[in-house]
Design a protein around this motif. Structure first.
Motif, PDB file in Angstrom:
ATOM      1  N   GLU A 226      40.148  31.305  42.062  1.00 22.04           N
ATOM      2  CA  GLU A 226      40.914  30.513  43.023  1.00 22.04           C
ATOM      3  C   GLU A 226      40.476  29.069  42.892  1.00 22.04           C
ATOM      4  O   GLU A 226      39.377  28.689  43.300  1.00 22.04           O
ATOM      5  CB  GLU A 226      40.649  31.051  44.431  1.00 22.04           C
ATOM      6  CG  GLU A 226      41.574  30.440  45.465  1.00 22.04           C
ATOM      7  CD  GLU A 226      41.362  31.052  46.848  1.00 22.04           C
ATOM      8  OE1 GLU A 226      41.261  32.296  46.946  1.00 22.04           O
ATOM      9  OE2 GLU A 226      41.286  30.292  47.804  1.00 22.04           O
TER      10      GLU A 226
ATOM     11  N   LYS B 127      34.366  43.835  41.700  1.00 19.81           N
ATOM     12  CA  LYS B 127      33.525  44.262  42.813  1.00 19.81           C
ATOM     13  C   LYS B 127      32.879  43.128  43.589  1.00 19.81           C
ATOM     14  O   LYS B 127      32.084  43.367  44.476  1.00 19.81           O
ATOM     15  CB  LYS B 127      32.416  45.203  42.295  1.00 19.81           C
ATOM     16  CG  LYS B 127      32.946  46.505  41.706  1.00 19.81           C
ATOM     17  CD  LYS B 127      33.561  47.402  42.764  1.00 19.81           C
ATOM     18  CE  LYS B 127      34.174  48.654  42.134  1.00 19.81           C
ATOM     19  NZ  LYS B 127      35.020  49.409  43.069  1.00 19.81           N
ATOM     20  N   ALA B 128      33.179  41.897  43.243  1.00 23.89           N
ATOM     21  CA  ALA B 128      32.570  40.791  43.971  1.00 23.89           C
ATOM     22  C   ALA B 128      33.459  39.564  43.922  1.00 23.89           C
ATOM     23  O   ALA B 128      34.307  39.432  43.040  1.00 23.89           O
ATOM     24  CB  ALA B 128      31.201  40.452  43.377  1.00 23.89           C
ATOM     25  N   ALA B 129      33.267  38.701  44.895  1.00 22.20           N
ATOM     26  CA  ALA B 129      33.933  37.405  44.881  1.00 22.20           C
ATOM     27  C   ALA B 129      32.858  36.384  45.207  1.00 22.20           C
ATOM     28  O   ALA B 129      32.197  36.479  46.222  1.00 22.20           O
ATOM     29  CB  ALA B 129      35.046  37.366  45.924  1.00 22.20           C
TER      30      ALA B 129
ATOM     31  N   PHE C  95      39.995  36.948  38.509  1.00 24.14           N
ATOM     32  CA  PHE C  95      40.769  35.944  39.243  1.00 24.14           C
ATOM     33  C   PHE C  95      39.897  34.749  39.570  1.00 24.14           C
ATOM     34  O   PHE C  95      38.705  34.888  39.846  1.00 24.14           O
ATOM     35  CB  PHE C  95      41.317  36.537  40.542  1.00 24.14           C
ATOM     36  CG  PHE C  95      42.156  35.571  41.332  1.00 24.14           C
ATOM     37  CD1 PHE C  95      43.435  35.238  40.905  1.00 24.14           C
ATOM     38  CD2 PHE C  95      41.661  34.985  42.487  1.00 24.14           C
ATOM     39  CE1 PHE C  95      44.218  34.333  41.631  1.00 24.14           C
ATOM     40  CE2 PHE C  95      42.432  34.073  43.215  1.00 24.14           C
ATOM     41  CZ  PHE C  95      43.709  33.761  42.783  1.00 24.14           C
TER      42      PHE C  95
ATOM     43  N   ARG D  64      45.934  36.815  47.344  1.00 25.31           N
ATOM     44  CA  ARG D  64      44.491  36.641  47.546  1.00 25.31           C
ATOM     45  C   ARG D  64      44.153  36.074  48.913  1.00 25.31           C
ATOM     46  O   ARG D  64      42.988  35.987  49.269  1.00 25.31           O
ATOM     47  CB  ARG D  64      43.923  35.703  46.484  1.00 25.31           C
ATOM     48  CG  ARG D  64      44.265  36.122  45.092  1.00 25.31           C
ATOM     49  CD  ARG D  64      43.144  36.865  44.443  1.00 25.31           C
ATOM     50  NE  ARG D  64      43.651  37.548  43.259  1.00 25.31           N
ATOM     51  CZ  ARG D  64      42.944  38.393  42.540  1.00 25.31           C
ATOM     52  NH1 ARG D  64      41.715  38.655  42.866  1.00 25.31           N
ATOM     53  NH2 ARG D  64      43.472  38.982  41.512  1.00 25.31           N
ATOM     54  N   LYS D  65      45.152  35.611  49.635  1.00 26.78           N
ATOM     55  CA  LYS D  65      44.901  35.076  50.973  1.00 26.78           C
ATOM     56  C   LYS D  65      45.123  36.152  52.016  1.00 26.78           C
ATOM     57  O   LYS D  65      44.943  35.928  53.204  1.00 26.78           O
ATOM     58  CB  LYS D  65      45.856  33.917  51.269  1.00 26.78           C
ATOM     59  CG  LYS D  65      45.991  32.908  50.167  1.00 26.78           C
ATOM     60  CD  LYS D  65      44.871  31.909  50.199  1.00 26.78           C
ATOM     61  CE  LYS D  65      45.081  30.901  49.076  1.00 26.78           C
ATOM     62  NZ  LYS D  65      43.985  29.983  48.949  1.00 26.78           N
TER      63      LYS D  65
ATOM     64  N   GLU E 229      36.304  35.741  41.053  1.00 33.16           N
ATOM     65  CA  GLU E 229      36.364  37.113  41.531  1.00 33.16           C
ATOM     66  C   GLU E 229      36.303  38.104  40.371  1.00 33.16           C
ATOM     67  O   GLU E 229      37.014  37.977  39.386  1.00 33.16           O
ATOM     68  CB  GLU E 229      37.682  37.281  42.292  1.00 33.16           C
ATOM     69  CG  GLU E 229      37.671  38.440  43.240  1.00 33.16           C
ATOM     70  CD  GLU E 229      38.849  38.374  44.203  1.00 33.16           C
ATOM     71  OE1 GLU E 229      39.112  37.293  44.764  1.00 33.16           O
ATOM     72  OE2 GLU E 229      39.510  39.393  44.367  1.00 33.16           O
TER      73      GLU E 229
ATOM     74  N   LEU F 130      41.437  44.532  45.540  1.00 31.62           N
ATOM     75  CA  LEU F 130      41.428  43.372  46.421  1.00 31.62           C
ATOM     76  C   LEU F 130      40.606  43.561  47.680  1.00 31.62           C
ATOM     77  O   LEU F 130      40.800  42.862  48.646  1.00 31.62           O
ATOM     78  CB  LEU F 130      42.868  43.011  46.831  1.00 31.62           C
ATOM     79  CG  LEU F 130      43.642  42.298  45.753  1.00 31.62           C
ATOM     80  CD1 LEU F 130      45.082  42.126  46.200  1.00 31.62           C
ATOM     81  CD2 LEU F 130      43.044  40.938  45.466  1.00 31.62           C
ATOM     82  N   GLN F 131      39.699  44.529  47.683  1.00 33.91           N
ATOM     83  CA  GLN F 131      38.853  44.613  48.871  1.00 33.91           C
ATOM     84  C   GLN F 131      37.680  43.643  48.769  1.00 33.91           C
ATOM     85  O   GLN F 131      36.883  43.536  49.680  1.00 33.91           O
ATOM     86  CB  GLN F 131      38.350  46.035  49.087  1.00 33.91           C
ATOM     87  CG  GLN F 131      37.595  46.571  47.911  1.00 33.91           C
ATOM     88  CD  GLN F 131      36.750  47.778  48.296  1.00 33.91           C
ATOM     89  OE1 GLN F 131      36.357  47.933  49.428  1.00 33.91           O
ATOM     90  NE2 GLN F 131      36.483  48.628  47.324  1.00 33.91           N
ATOM     91  N   THR F 132      37.619  42.923  47.623  1.00 35.19           N
ATOM     92  CA  THR F 132      36.516  41.972  47.429  1.00 35.19           C
ATOM     93  C   THR F 132      36.533  40.851  48.442  1.00 35.19           C
ATOM     94  O   THR F 132      35.561  40.151  48.602  1.00 35.19           O
ATOM     95  CB  THR F 132      36.595  41.349  46.032  1.00 35.19           C
ATOM     96  OG1 THR F 132      37.953  41.046  45.781  1.00 35.19           O
ATOM     97  CG2 THR F 132      36.085  42.305  44.999  1.00 35.19           C
ATOM     98  N   ARG F 133      37.693  40.641  49.102  1.00 35.73           N
ATOM     99  CA  ARG F 133      37.740  39.571  50.100  1.00 35.73           C
ATOM    100  C   ARG F 133      37.403  40.104  51.490  1.00 35.73           C
ATOM    101  O   ARG F 133      37.526  39.401  52.461  1.00 35.73           O
ATOM    102  CB  ARG F 133      39.132  38.930  50.124  1.00 35.73           C
ATOM    103  CG  ARG F 133      39.561  38.332  48.791  1.00 35.73           C
ATOM    104  CD  ARG F 133      38.642  37.193  48.416  1.00 35.73           C
ATOM    105  NE  ARG F 133      38.901  36.690  47.077  1.00 35.73           N
ATOM    106  CZ  ARG F 133      39.558  35.550  46.848  1.00 35.73           C
ATOM    107  NH1 ARG F 133      40.047  34.860  47.800  1.00 35.73           N
ATOM    108  NH2 ARG F 133      39.718  35.129  45.614  1.00 35.73           N
TER     109      ARG F 133
END
Lengths: 460, 125
Positions: free
Chosen positions: B41, B62-64, B39, A286-287, B59, A309-312
């Motif tokens: 964090e 589609k969003a975080a 997820f 996630r980093k 998360e 993981l494109q949410t970041r």
């Protein structure tokens, strides 16, 4: 929906925020004669054929050295590229497709990314790899920022023997985020990790570059121990071809592995486009900057691929994104995947072993009777090695090039002017494209050049 | 956890009104807006946070989204069950889906926090 990037008020607010009175003031660094607003573009009238001919003539001024006469490495490496690599990469479906916005309709692109990631994990022995970065140097810089995000200790340790361009890119990335850069000194052609003692200040990242900028192969376990002493993540910068014969970063406990993917099926071109790779421990996923393609099943049980993981990334997280990268280096990553698929484990090993063997043969030839010495005989090398010439490396390079049509290597004073005997150091590289006859040619030419230099009294 | 006894922020966090170490989490409305949570964090126990500081990321596919500290203090415990099953936040946002426990340091007030009724009204505005 109208696309209006900024209104007059937006522009005014932005100019105020940076303390400029007007757009003209913002652009005043650009010489006035180059500003189209003041000087209209005055293009000479040429038709298509004339323009083509002009560029043909300019291109004709390039001096192209055949593979067997080119011993220049220093970060970009010539290897054989099977014809299928450019053929597949130039197919319209791949070549013309931009980053997938509605990702899941681009199954082919996602599969290519997934395969690239799988290759990188296999090569580096790391748990997870992303979809690729712009190049090796930015991959390293992103890895530093990633380590900072995880550890929140603003100090990184970079080896002296990192290619200076990489060091510069890293410094640029961390300059304005308050990160202190410490240098791990070299001892010969190796990094002195023992200089990082228990008393050293804690950091978020410690970098090992292997092979390093002098061609030396580092001891990953010593780097791991040094990273532990400063409680930092260990970031390994690796040449991907070398991983077919050297221990992969996952084996010595690296937390993040990065590198330049160019040697894997991408031609050396004037600075790019290349592709970087970045892999890490699963815990750090996630980093990670950028994105990851994943394999899944659809409701009917068919294999499919998703962008995960494109949410970041920036288009969702804006200023809180893990990176400014919001895509990947898709086409070049595809070339790398095709190359690795065609060569396979055995093929890559043969490339690596032959490259290593030829480099060793060249080094032996030069040290046996041409009056050259290895810069550091005690340090193992891969396909590149620093040689100490009896004459100035720049003069040697010029005569080899002009009189013998050979690019003999890279004068190291350009990179490391303060090394002992820097002016006499030459970094030479052989890949599998160099034959034993090419090495003989080099040796004969080098012997002639060195004799002439000695006769002229220019021996150092 | 009895929802009616909790305090809420405008940014959709909740916190227990009393106690040495107070649980906090995100509201039922927040988890519903985010969708399936995949997820979380979480900060490390021991981290000092100030009221309003982003200290958790939640998360979905589609969003975080950031979670802001509802009070200043020290994170004394995190909900480790979320690591294996982040969907607990969707299933039980006021119970098993709690995020962390904060030990308030007394530097931030609760006057601007809403009770359950006021929070519910604010959602309808």
């Amino acid at each position: 929906m109208a696309y209006i990037p900024h209104t007059a008020e937006d522009r005014k607010a932005m100019l105020e925020a940076i303390g400029a009175d007007s757009l003209d003031e913002l652009f005043r660094d650009i010489p006035e004669e180059l500003q189209c607003s003041t000087t209209p573009l005055d293009l000479p009238p040429h038709n298509e054929y004339e323009v083509e001919r002009y560029f043909e003539e300019r291109a004709g001024e390039n001096r192209v050295f055949p593979a067997g006469r080119n011993f220049l490495g220093a970060g970009a490496y010539r290897h054989f590229i099977p014809a299928a690599v450019p053929y597949i990469a130039s197919r319209g479906e791949f070549m013309t497709s931009y980053t997938p916005y509605q990702a899941e309709v681009s199954q082919g692109t996602l599969q290519a990314i997934f395969e690239f990631q799988s290759h990188i994990c296999a090569l580096t022995a790391m748990e997870v790899a992303n979809a690729s970065m712009y190049d090796g140097a930015t991959a390293l810089a992103e890895a530093l920022v990633m380590a900072l995000r995880d550890k929140r200790v603003p100090r990184v340790y970079l080896p002296e023997l990192l290619p200076p361009e990489w060091t510069e890119v890293c410094r640029t990335f961390v300059r304005n985020i308050g990160v202190e850069v410490q240098t791990i000194p070299a001892k010969g052609a190796r990094t002195d990790f023992s200089s990082i003692t228990e008393d050293a200040a804690p950091g978020c990242a410690l970098v090992v570059c292997t092979p390093n900028a002098l061609g030396g192969v580092e001891d990953g376990r010593q780097a791991r121990a040094a990273a532990d002493r400063v409680k930092a993540h260990l970031i390994a910068v690796v040449n991907p071809t070398s991983l077919a014969v050297l221990a992969p970063p996952g084996q010595y406990g690296a937390d993040i592995a990065v590198g330049e993917g160019q040697p894997l099926g991408v031609p050396v071109s004037f600075g790019g486009p290349y592709a970087g790779f970045l892999a890490c421990r699963g815990r750090l996923i996630r980093k990670m900057p950028g994105r990851v393609a994943g394999e899944t099943r659809d409701p009917e049980g068919r294999r499919g691929f998703v962008l995960t993981l494109q949410t970041r990334e920036q288009h969702i997280r804006r200023d809180k994104a893990t990176s400014n990268i919001c895509t990947n280096q898709g086409l070049v990553a595809l070339m790398i995947s095709v190359y690795l698929t065609l060569l396979g484990r055995e093929g890559l090993r043969e490339v690596a072993e032959t490259s290593l063997l030829r480099t060793r043969q060249l080094a032996s030839a030069l040290t046996a009777d041409a009056g050259c010495e290895l810069y550091d005989p005690a340090t193992p090398h891969f396909h590149e090695v620093a040689i100490r010439l009896p004459v100035a490396a720049e003069a040697f390079r010029r005569r080899m090039k002009d009189e013998h049509g050979i690019l003999p290597g890279f004068p190291l004073a350009d990179w490391f002017p303060s090394l002992p005997d820097a002016q006499r150091l030459l970094l030479v590289n052989c890949t599998e494209l160099i034959s034993p006859a090419d090495i003989d040619n080099y040796r004969h030419a080098a012997t002639a050049v060195l004799e002439q230099e000695a006769a002229a009294g220019r021996t150092a | 956890m009895d929802e009616s006894k909790l305090l809420f922020t405008k940014s959709h966090e909740w916190i227990e009104p009393e106690g040495e170490a107070r649980r906090c989490g995100i509201s039922a409305h927040a988890q519903e807006m985010l969708g399936d949570i995949v997820f979380v964090e979480l900060p490390e126990a021991g981290r000092k946070v100030s009221k309003g500081e982003e200290f958790i990321i939640v998360e979905s596919p589609k969003a975080a989204a950031d979670v802001y500290a509802p009070l200043s203090g020290e994170v004394v415990e995190v909900n480790e069950a979320l690591e294996g099953d982040p969907a607990l936040i969707n299933k039980d946002p006021y119970g098993e889906g709690w995020l962390v426990k904060i030990k308030p340091d007394g530097t931030s007030g609760t006057d601007d926090l809403m009770d359950a009724r006021a929070y519910k009204d604010s959602l309808e505005e």
